[in-house]
Motif scaffolding. Structure first.
Motif, PDB file in Angstrom:
ATOM      1  N   MET A   1      13.377   1.494   2.151  1.00 16.92           N
ATOM      2  CA  MET A   1      14.220   1.078   1.025  1.00 16.92           C
ATOM      3  C   MET A   1      13.335   0.539  -0.112  1.00 16.92           C
ATOM      4  O   MET A   1      13.490   0.929  -1.275  1.00 16.92           O
ATOM      5  N   GLU A   2      12.380  -0.321   0.222  1.00 17.50           N
ATOM      6  CA  GLU A   2      11.517  -0.896  -0.820  1.00 17.50           C
ATOM      7  C   GLU A   2      10.697   0.199  -1.503  1.00 17.50           C
ATOM      8  O   GLU A   2      10.549   0.201  -2.728  1.00 17.50           O
ATOM      9  N   THR A   3      10.141   1.105  -0.704  1.00 17.37           N
ATOM     10  CA  THR A   3       9.288   2.147  -1.298  1.00 17.37           C
ATOM     11  C   THR A   3      10.130   3.083  -2.162  1.00 17.37           C
ATOM     12  O   THR A   3       9.726   3.464  -3.266  1.00 17.37           O
ATOM     13  N   ARG A   4      11.329   3.432  -1.663  1.00 16.51           N
ATOM     14  CA  ARG A   4      12.189   4.327  -2.467  1.00 16.51           C
ATOM     15  C   ARG A   4      12.563   3.680  -3.792  1.00 16.51           C
ATOM     16  O   ARG A   4      12.487   4.312  -4.847  1.00 16.51           O
TER      17      ARG A   4
ATOM     18  N   GLY B   1      -0.403   7.517   3.943  1.00 13.96           N
ATOM     19  CA  GLY B   1       0.356   6.328   4.355  1.00 13.96           C
ATOM     20  C   GLY B   1      -0.524   5.091   4.406  1.00 13.96           C
ATOM     21  O   GLY B   1      -1.755   5.173   4.335  1.00 13.96           O
ATOM     22  N   PRO B   2       0.098   3.919   4.516  1.00  8.44           N
ATOM     23  CA  PRO B   2      -0.669   2.671   4.416  1.00  8.44           C
ATOM     24  C   PRO B   2      -1.468   2.296   5.660  1.00  8.44           C
ATOM     25  O   PRO B   2      -2.356   1.462   5.574  1.00  8.44           O
TER      26      PRO B   2
ATOM     27  N   ASN C   1       0.821  -1.213   0.000  1.00 10.73           N
ATOM     28  CA  ASN C   1       0.000   0.000   0.000  1.00 10.73           C
ATOM     29  C   ASN C   1       0.853   1.259   0.000  1.00 10.73           C
ATOM     30  O   ASN C   1       0.454   2.287  -0.553  1.00 10.73           O
ATOM     31  N   SER C   2       2.002   1.179   0.616  1.00 10.26           N
ATOM     32  CA  SER C   2       2.899   2.335   0.614  1.00 10.26           C
ATOM     33  C   SER C   2       3.293   2.685  -0.831  1.00 10.26           C
ATOM     34  O   SER C   2       3.253   3.853  -1.244  1.00 10.26           O
TER      35      SER C   2
END
Ligand code: HEM
Length: 402
Positions: A361-364, A288-289, A250-251
Motif C-alpha cells: 500500500m505504501e509503495t503503491r 527489491g529492497p 528502499n522499495s
C-alpha cells in the motif's frame, strides 16, 4: 572463485555476479562472507521450508556474551532483539506471529490509503517547493514509513521524528559490526535504543490505561494466558519499526530509480494508472529492497552436491532468485505488466513478511503520487549504493523536477 557481494561494483550492480553464480556455482561457498550463497529461485524457495535452516540467531550470541562476563547495556538491547519473531523458530515464533497477525488484521490497512496519501503529499509539496537537485530518499522515501508505523502504533504526531532515529539505530545494532568508528556509533545507538525502550514502555502503560483503535492497543487486547508481556510488547513495537522502515524506504526509492531508467515503462504507467498494482510487484522483483536473508544451519544438509554443515551460515539471495531465468522469462527486462509474477521479495514460508499488505500500500501510494505529481522528474546523477549485504539501498537518489 569466491564471490564478494560487498565490492563497490557489486554494490552498484550485483546482477551480473548473481547471473554468474546461478549458472556456474548456485550453491557457492564464499570465503569473503564465510557463508553459503544460494542464488537460484528453486533453491532459495526450498530453503524457506527447510528446518535445517534456522532463524534463531540472536539468542546464541546473547548466551555466549552472558557466559563470558558482566551484562552490559548492549546485552539489554540484544535481549530485546532476541525476542523478535523474525529471529526465532517455532514454537516461540508461532505464538508471536499469531498475536501480531491478529493485530494487523484489525488495522484495516486497505482503508489507510487516504492517510498514507496525505503523508506522501505533504512531503511532495515540500519537494515541489524546492528547485534544483534534491534527494528523493531523504525528502520523500525516508520519512514516510516511520511516520506510518508511528501512527499505527498510536504514538503522538510530535514524536515521529524520534522513530526515524531509533530505526537507524536498530539497523546499526542488528547488522553493524567491525571498525572503530562503527564501534563508537554502535555505543551511541545503544544509548538511543535505551531511550526507545523507555519510550515504548511508557506508551504501553498509556495504552493499557486508555486503549485506542491503534495496533498497540490491539496487540494488548487479549486477556488469555497467551497474551504478550510488557517486555514482549516493547520488543514487538521495535520490530515493527525496524522491519517496516528501511525496507519500505528502499522499495520506494529503488522503484523510482527503475522507472527513471526505463522511460518507456514510466510512460506506460503514466498512461494507465490501473497498471500500478502489477507495476509495484514487478518493481519489487526487479530491484527489491532486500538482497540477502540470513539463516543458521542446524543440521548437515546436502544441496546441489555440496554438504552444508551445522554451524555454518547460509545467505538466501532473494535479489538473485527474483532474476532467475529458470523462473522468469527475460528476467532482466522490466515489464510492469508481467504476469504471473511469483517474486519472493517478501520471503516465503512461516516468516514471510507480515507487513506485506501495508508495504504494498505504501509503495503503491508513493510511486503513484510521484508519477502523477512529478511529470518532469529526471535523474540528476548516478546514485551511490550503500555497501550493505542485507539491503539493496541507495545513499541518495538525486533528482530534479521541472
Ligand atoms: C517493501 C517493504 C518490505 C519488504 C520487501 C519486506 C520483506 C520482508 C521479508 C523478506 C521478510 C522475511 C524475513 C525472513 O524470512 O527472515 C519479512 C519479515 C517481516 N516483515 Fe517485512 N518487508 C517489508 C515491509 C514491512 C513492513 C511495512 C512491516 C511492518 C510494519 C514489516 C514487518 C515484518 C515482520 C514483523 C517480519 C517478521 C515476520 C516473521 O518472522 O514471521 N515488513 N519482511
Amino acid at each position: 572463485m569466491t564471490a564478494d557481494l560487498l565490492t563497490p561494483s557489486a554494490s552498484a550492480d550485483p546482477y551480473a555476479l548473481f547471473a554468474t553464480l546461478r549458472a556456474e556455482d548456485p550453491v557457492h561457498w564464499s570465503d569473503a562472507h564465510r557463508a553459503w550463497l544460494l542464488t537460484r529461485y528453486d533453491d532459495v524457495s526450498a530453503a524457506f521450508q527447510n528446518k535445517a535452516f534456522s532463524n534463531d540467531r540472536v539468542r546464541p550470541v546473547l548466551a555466549r556474551r552472558q557466559a563470558s562476563g558482566e551484562p552490559t547495556a548492549a546485552d539489554r538491547v540484544l535481549g530485546l532483539l532476541s525476542g523478535w519473531m523474525v529471529v526465532n523458530d517455532p514454537p516461540v515464533h508461532t505464538r508471536l506471529r499469531k498475536l501480531a497477525a491478529g493485530a494487523f488484521k484489525g488495522q484495516r490497512i486497505a482503508a489507510m490509503g487516504e492517510q498514507i496519501s496525505a503523508i506522501v503529499d505533504e512531503h511532495l509539496d515540500a519537494f515541489l517547493a524546492g528547485s534544483g537537485p534534491q534527494d528523493l530518499v531523504s525528502e520523500v522515501a525516508y520519512p514516510l514509513p516511520a511516520t506510518v508505523i508511528a501512527t499505527m502504533l498510536g504514538a503522538p504526531a510530535g514524536d515521529r521524528d524520534r522513530f526515524r532515529d531509533w530505526s537507524d539505530e536498530l539497523a546499526l545494532v542488528a547488522f553493524g559490526t567491525g571498525g572503530a568508528a562503527r564501534a563508537e556509533r554502535h555505543e551511541r545507538a545503544l544509548r538511543g535504543l535505551q531511550e526507545m525502550d523507555a519510550y515504548f514502555r511508557e506508551l504501553v502503560a498509556r495504552r493499557r490505561a486508555e486503549p485506542g483503535e491503534d495496533m498497540l492497543s490491539a496487540l494488548m487486547a487479549r486477556e488469555d494466558e497467551d497474551r504478550l508481556t510488557d517486555d514482549e510488547l516493547v520488543a514487538m513495537c521495535a520490530l515493527l519499526l525496524f522491519a517496516g522502515h528501511e525496507t519500505t524506504t528502499n522499495s520506494i526509492a529503488n522503484a523510482t530509480l527503475a522507472l527513471l531508467r526505463h522511460p518507456e515503462q514510466l510512460a506506460r504507467l503514466r498512461a494507465d494508472p490501473e497498471l500500478l498494482a502489477p507495476a509495484v510487484e514487478e518493481l519489487l522483483r526487479f530491484d527489491g529492497p532486500i538482497k540477502v536473508l540470513n539463516r543458521w544451519v542446524v543440521a548437515d544438509t546436502v544441496l546441489g552436491g555440496r554438504t552444508i554443515r551445522a554451524g555454518q551460515r547460509v545467505h538466501l539471495v532473494l535479489a538473485s532468485a527474483n532474476r532467475d531465468p529458470a523462473k522468469f522469462a527475460d528476467p532482466d527486462v522490466l515489464d510492469l505488466a508481467r504476469s504471473p509474477n511469483p517474486h519472493i521479495a517478501f520471503g516465503k514460508g512461516i516468516h514471510a513478511c507480515i507487513g506485506a499488505q501495508l508495504a504494498r500500500m505504501e509503495t503503491r501510494v508513493a510511486v503513484g503520487r510521484i508519477v502523477e505529481r512529478l511529470p518532469g522528474l529526471s535523474l540528476e546523477q548516478e546514485p551511490v549504493w550503500k555497501d550493505a549485504l542485507a539491503s539493496r539501498s541507495m545513499e541518495t537518489l538525486v533528482v530534479r523536477h521541472s
